[in-house]
Design an enzyme around this catalytic site. Structure first.
Site, PDB file in Angstrom:
ATOM      1  N   ASP A   9       0.854  -1.189   0.000  1.00 52.37           N
ATOM      2  CA  ASP A   9       0.000   0.000   0.000  1.00 52.37           C
ATOM      3  C   ASP A   9       0.892   1.241   0.000  1.00 52.37           C
ATOM      4  OD1 ASP A   9      -2.108  -1.724   0.132  1.00 52.37           O
ATOM      5  OD2 ASP A   9      -2.778  -1.119   2.134  1.00 52.37           O
ATOM      6  N   HIS A  30       3.868  -2.331   3.148  1.00 47.92           N
ATOM      7  CA  HIS A  30       3.741  -0.905   2.840  1.00 47.92           C
ATOM      8  C   HIS A  30       5.036  -0.371   2.245  1.00 47.92           C
ATOM      9  CE1 HIS A  30       0.616  -1.695   5.842  1.00 47.92           C
ATOM     10  NE2 HIS A  30      -0.045  -0.681   5.318  1.00 47.92           N
TER      11      HIS A  30
END
Length: 271
Positions: free
Chosen positions: A62, A207
């Protein structure tokens, strides 16, 4: 006269009892209707993992804020010849268009992570759709392709969110393996968080901006491969047939014998 008074009192008591009985019955009926309505309302569940007999898992990142580590992550993925999925926020796309193009040019999935990273469940359905479409348009302008994968910020979803995603002809994707890299554990702990929970069809969350993710990524990739798994983008692991998601979010092939009891979020594959 006394008999008449007693009769009136009796009638009043009977009437009062009848009122109580009617009130209790009304509550019971309302509760029953509520239960029936709840039972008949399908719970929409995103895709957390995929039912498959292949030794494959999907790695995803992400990207919502910083960009200092993206090039490093892409270089590591190149070194290990791994393709994965990046979920991008529209604001991030605005700030780092060259990185968006680089991610796409290297053959990774480019997914939608909303336009401004809100709690989607706090939005109206029209605003949900607006968040999704605005990010799609930004990504398409740079890559030439409209994303088909959406991940809700914070993993925050409800029925309206999932339906809004489907209404945009997209897959709503979560994860079943969380690296917890955003908590800044050690690279060794990040690796353990991933490799200890893998199964066929798992979707892994990482991430692009977590402090120790670049150092952990080589160990994560090697650990996954040593466990006998192939790493693929989410688009490759998804079923290419009609499907439903079970109560645990597993994407399963939809068969004629499937019933409403075990298909709480039945959907149709995008064409």
């Amino acid at each position: 006269m006394r008999l008449i008074i007693l009769t009136k009192r009796s009638l009043m008591s009977i009437g009062f009892c009848l009122l109580i009985a009617i009130a209790v019955a009304a509550v019971a009926i309302t509760s029953t209707v509520g239960v029936v309505q709840t039972a008949s309302t399908e719970r929409e569940i995103p895709i957390y993992c995929v039912e498959t007999d292949k030794k494959q898992v999907a790695l995803s990142f992400d990207a919502a804020w910083g960009n200092e580590q993206t090039d490093t992550l892409l270089d590591i993925l190149d070194k290990y010849e791994v393709k994965c999925t990046f979920f991008l926020v529209g604001d991030w796309v605005d700030n780092f268009p060259d990185s968006v193009k680089k991610i796409a040019d290297k053959g990774h999935d480019v997914g939608n992570h909303s336009n401004t990273h809100p709690y989607m469940t706090k939005l109206s359905t029209s605003d949900m759709t607006g968040e999704i479409q605005a990010c799609n348009e930004k990504i398409k302008k740079i890559t030439g392709n409209t994303p088909t994968l959406f991940r809700a910020p914070y993993g925050d979803y409800n029925n309206d969110v999932v339906r809004s995603v489907k209404g945009c002809d997209m897959y709503c994707v979560q994860w079943d393996v969380d690296s917890l890299d955003w908590k800044d554990p050690t690279p060794e702990q990040i690796t353990k968080n991933v490799t200890s929970k893998l199964k066929d069809g798992s979707i892994i969350l990482m991430h692009n901006g977590a402090t120790n993710t670049p150092e952990a990524l080589p160990m994560v990739i090697e650990g996954i491969k040593n466990a006998g798994y192939e790493i693929v983008p989410i688009s490759q692991i998804l079923l290419k047939c009609d499907y439903y998601t079970d109560v645990q979010g597993m994407m399963c092939p939809k068969q004629e014998s499937s019933t409403a009891a075990n298909t709480p979020a039945a959907t149709t594959k995008k064409q």
